[in-house]
Design a protein around this motif. Structure first.
Motif, short mmCIF file in Angstrom:
data_model
loop_
_atom_site.label_atom_id
_atom_site.label_comp_id
_atom_site.label_asym_id
_atom_site.label_seq_id
_atom_site.Cartn_x
_atom_site.Cartn_y
_atom_site.Cartn_z
N LYS A 46 0.79 -1.23 0.00
CA LYS A 46 0.00 0.00 0.00
C LYS A 46 0.83 1.29 0.00
N HIS A 47 2.00 1.26 0.62
CA HIS A 47 2.73 2.51 0.85
C HIS A 47 3.19 3.17 -0.44
N GLY A 48 3.37 2.41 -1.49
CA GLY A 48 3.85 3.00 -2.74
C GLY A 48 2.76 3.47 -3.68
N ARG A 49 1.50 3.50 -3.24
CA ARG A 49 0.40 3.87 -4.13
C ARG A 49 0.17 5.39 -4.21
N TYR A 50 0.64 6.15 -3.26
CA TYR A 50 0.33 7.59 -3.21
C TYR A 50 0.79 8.36 -4.44
N PRO A 51 2.03 8.18 -4.91
CA PRO A 51 2.50 9.04 -6.00
C PRO A 51 1.65 8.99 -7.26
N TYR A 52 0.93 7.91 -7.48
CA TYR A 52 0.16 7.80 -8.72
C TYR A 52 -1.05 8.73 -8.74
N TYR A 53 -1.42 9.27 -7.59
CA TYR A 53 -2.63 10.09 -7.52
C TYR A 53 -2.37 11.49 -6.95
N MET A 54 -1.12 11.87 -6.81
CA MET A 54 -0.80 13.17 -6.24
C MET A 54 -1.09 14.32 -7.19
N PHE A 55 -1.36 14.05 -8.46
CA PHE A 55 -1.63 15.14 -9.40
C PHE A 55 -3.02 15.73 -9.20
N GLU A 56 -3.83 15.15 -8.30
CA GLU A 56 -5.16 15.66 -8.00
C GLU A 56 -5.20 16.18 -6.56
N ASP A 57 -6.19 17.04 -6.32
CA ASP A 57 -6.38 17.59 -4.97
C ASP A 57 -6.73 16.44 -4.03
N PRO A 58 -6.00 16.30 -2.94
CA PRO A 58 -6.25 15.16 -2.03
C PRO A 58 -7.62 15.20 -1.37
N ARG A 59 -8.29 16.34 -1.34
CA ARG A 59 -9.60 16.41 -0.72
C ARG A 59 -10.72 15.97 -1.67
N GLN A 60 -10.38 15.67 -2.89
CA GLN A 60 -11.37 15.19 -3.85
C GLN A 60 -11.34 13.66 -3.89
N ASP A 61 -12.36 13.09 -4.49
CA ASP A 61 -12.44 11.64 -4.62
C ASP A 61 -11.54 11.23 -5.80
N TRP A 62 -10.23 11.35 -5.58
CA TRP A 62 -9.29 11.19 -6.68
C TRP A 62 -8.79 9.77 -6.84
N TRP A 63 -9.21 8.84 -5.94
CA TRP A 63 -8.90 7.43 -6.14
C TRP A 63 -10.10 6.83 -6.87
N SER A 64 -9.98 6.59 -8.15
CA SER A 64 -11.13 6.24 -8.98
C SER A 64 -11.86 4.99 -8.51
N ASP A 65 -11.12 4.01 -7.99
CA ASP A 65 -11.76 2.76 -7.60
C ASP A 65 -11.82 2.59 -6.08
#
Length: 596
Positions: free
Chosen positions: A265-284
């Motif tokens: 799990k720890h390496g998953r963050y960088p793939y979604y940092m291009f979006e605002d973290p307060r949004q539902d930016w994890w699509s699944d």
């Protein structure tokens, strides 16, 4: 030939001048180049990026850079971005080791200390040049620990003044303005929570000196960020052991699953940092944010082992469902709410007494695992350069350990010399401030020593000199057996009790100062005074003085009868008589006073 050479030379110079002009014009005027921020360009704001472990350049956090510079995940301009065009932020990277020994030459505590200093300097440097513009501090993993500590200090007014170097190389003290600072923390090791899940530095205890589990941050607010509590967004994946590790005593199975989650799990963050973290930016995935401004966000995941099994099954083509069979794992509830974290204060006390590894103190240090990797890879791959580099690093570490006793002795010897020298300097300064010189102090000490020796050799003698002309004349003392004798100090107030100098054990370069003391005055006895010797002497003895103060003549019958021929009285009489004669020769005023 020479003419053609001259023309060719002139053409070369002209071409160089034209090329230079075109390059300068392109740098300032051509389209597309203006979007590149110059060194003194403030932008619409700034983002200070603090990379995670083994990423001191912040390359893994490229998504944060893309978002704040108006780029998409494909690194192409995003017209719909809030930071497109002139709204782009300036990107600043905090430089620090970003290692954890033994997987690096620098220990965790030292690495975070350097990271905190570097991050504060980056913030202060930007605000000193671009005051009033917003600053975002973004950190991931170890970088989130550093960014969070910096933001906590700023929000609580701790250590907010930073000394930086201006463009001219002069030191400048800058006070960080907290009103324009915000933050983003991904996988914060000091994230708050309870025994069911919290940051790794709150759940574990440090077992390696230099790898301290610091616990929760101190400060105002639920997370310890003070006035910045509502401006800092923290993101944590459920079950990531860096930010969501259960207490190993309360939930041992969950703790094991959490440690496995570091690779899942720890390496998953960088793939979604291009979006605002307060949004539902994890699509699944579902994201749940709490707090006043949705500042504490948790990304929902199942157990790490189950997530890993699902990924492997999908790679094999399995399309069925695998349930989370660890969701209802048993827990251990100890009385009084005892957890492993309760031992942290005691462990920290012990760690503070030990040198932080890899440092052993006094210049000695341990090698890291990469040194042995270089040696092994050099042998296996037949790479002599890599083998030589690893062997040299290992040899340097061994030499530092061998020299440890010598360095230890040398260090403390220098400290002892420094302390003794400081004490001597203080004594010298104190003496000179009192108007004394080293020579006068030495002479005074020597005189005091001689006086002490004289007092031991002649206990009955005393050097007494009075400066009071109207002092009361000592009177005769009457003993219990009826005998009368003068006290040894009963002498003429004008002349000293002893006119001869005391014997000196060694010659002096200069005469010793005479210590003046008040005359010893004996109380006049009430019993009737025995018959006094009426003979007048030249020693200045009063007519009413006792017979033992005579000039050495035979004692009167009354005295002989009262003293019983005491030898002591005779010796006192002779001594006093001799003193009186010498006083008579040296001073006639004493005789006149006696006649009166």
């Amino acid at each position: 030939m020479s003419a053609r050479f001259g023309v060719s030379r002139r053409l070369t110079v002209i071409l160089i001048a034209i090329s230079t002009s075109i390059a300068v014009a392109a740098a300032f005027c051509l389209p597309g180049v203006g979007g590149v921020a110059r060194a003194d360009d403030c932008g619409a704001g700034a983002v200070v990026i603090v990379g995670g472990t083994w990423d001191h350049e912040g390359a893994v956090m490229v998504g944060v850079k893309q978002r704040y510079t108006g780029l998409g995940p494909d690194n192409q301009p995003n017209p719909g971005s809030d930071y497109a065009g002139d709204n782009a932020y300036k990107i600043i990277y905090a430089d620090y080791p970003a290692t954890v020994w033994p997987a690096g030459a620098t220990g965790y505590d030292e690495s975070t200390r350097q990271g905190i200093a570097s991050t504060k300097s980056a913030i202060a440097g930007y605000q000193q040049t671009c005051n009033g513009k917003p600053v975002v501090v973004a950190g991931y993993s170890q970088g989130a620990r550093i960014a969070g500590d910096v933001l906590s200090d700023i929000g609580n007014g701790r250590d907010s003044e930073v000394t930086i170097t201006d463009k001219d190389g002069n030191p400048v003290v800058v006070s960080i303005n907290s009103g324009t600072v915000s933050g983003e923390l991904y996988a914060d090791p000091r994230q708050g929570g309870d025994k069911t899940g919290r940051g790794i530095e709150l759940s574990l205890i440090g077992v390696i000196p230099g790898l301290t589990m610091s616990g929760a941050r101190e400060g105002l607010g639920d997370r310890g960020f003070g006035t910045l509590e509502d401006t800092i967004v923290s993101v944590c994946i459920d079950g990531d052991p860096i930010c969501d590790l259960p207490d190993p005593i309360y939930d041992p199975i969950g703790a094991i699953d959490g440690l496995a989650g570091y690779w899942v799990k720890h390496g998953r963050y960088p793939y979604y940092m291009f979006e605002d973290p307060r949004q539902d930016w994890w699509s699944d995935r579902d994201v749940e944010c709490e707090g006043t401004n949705d500042t504490s966000c948790t990304v929902e995941f199942d157990s790490s082992i189950v997530e890993y099994l699902r990924e492997q099954a999908a790679n094999l083509g399995y399309t069925g469902e695998i349930g989370d069979f660890l969701a209802n794992r048993p827990k251990i509830g100890l009385p009084l709410g005892i957890t492993l974290a309760n031992l942290q204060p005691a462990i920290r006390v012990v760690q503070d007494l030990l040198p932080p590894l890899p440092q052993l103190g006094y210049g000695a240090y341990l090698p890291d695992i990469y040194v042995f990797e270089d040696i092994l890879q050099g042998i296996v791959n037949r790479a002599p350069d890599r083998f030589t580099a690893g062997a040299a690093a290992l040899a340097a570490s061994v030499r530092s350990i061998i020299r440890w006793p010598v360095s230890f002795t040398s260090y403390w010897a220098d400290q002892l010399v420094t302390v003794v020298g400081a004490q001597t300097a203080v004594q010298t300064t104190t003496s000179r401030s009192a108007g004394e010189t080293p020579a006068s102090v030495a002479v005074e000490q020597h005189v005091q020593t001689l006086q002490t020796l004289a007092a031991v050799e002649h206990p009955s003698a005393s050097v007494v000199e009075t400066s009071t002309p109207d002092a009361q004349t000592p009177t005769t003392q009457i003993h219990d057996d009826g005998s009368a004798s003068a006290p040894p100090s009963a002498v003429d107030p004008v002349a000293p009790a002893r006119s001869e100098p005391e014997p000196q054990p060694e010659p002096q370069p200069e005469p010793a100062p005479v210590v003046e003391t008040p005359p010893v005055v004996a109380a006049e006895p009430e019993p009737e005074t025995p018959p006094a010797d009426t003979r007048s002497t030249s020693g200045g003895v009063e007519p009413g003085a006792a017979s033992d103060q005579s000039t050495g003549d035979e004692a009167s019958p009354a005295e002989s009868e009262s003293t019983g021929g005491s030898d002591t009285g005779g010796e006192s009489s002779d001594s006093t008589s001799g003193s009186s004669k010498k006083s008579s020769e040296s001073s006639s005023e004493g005789s006149d006073s006696g006649d009166e």
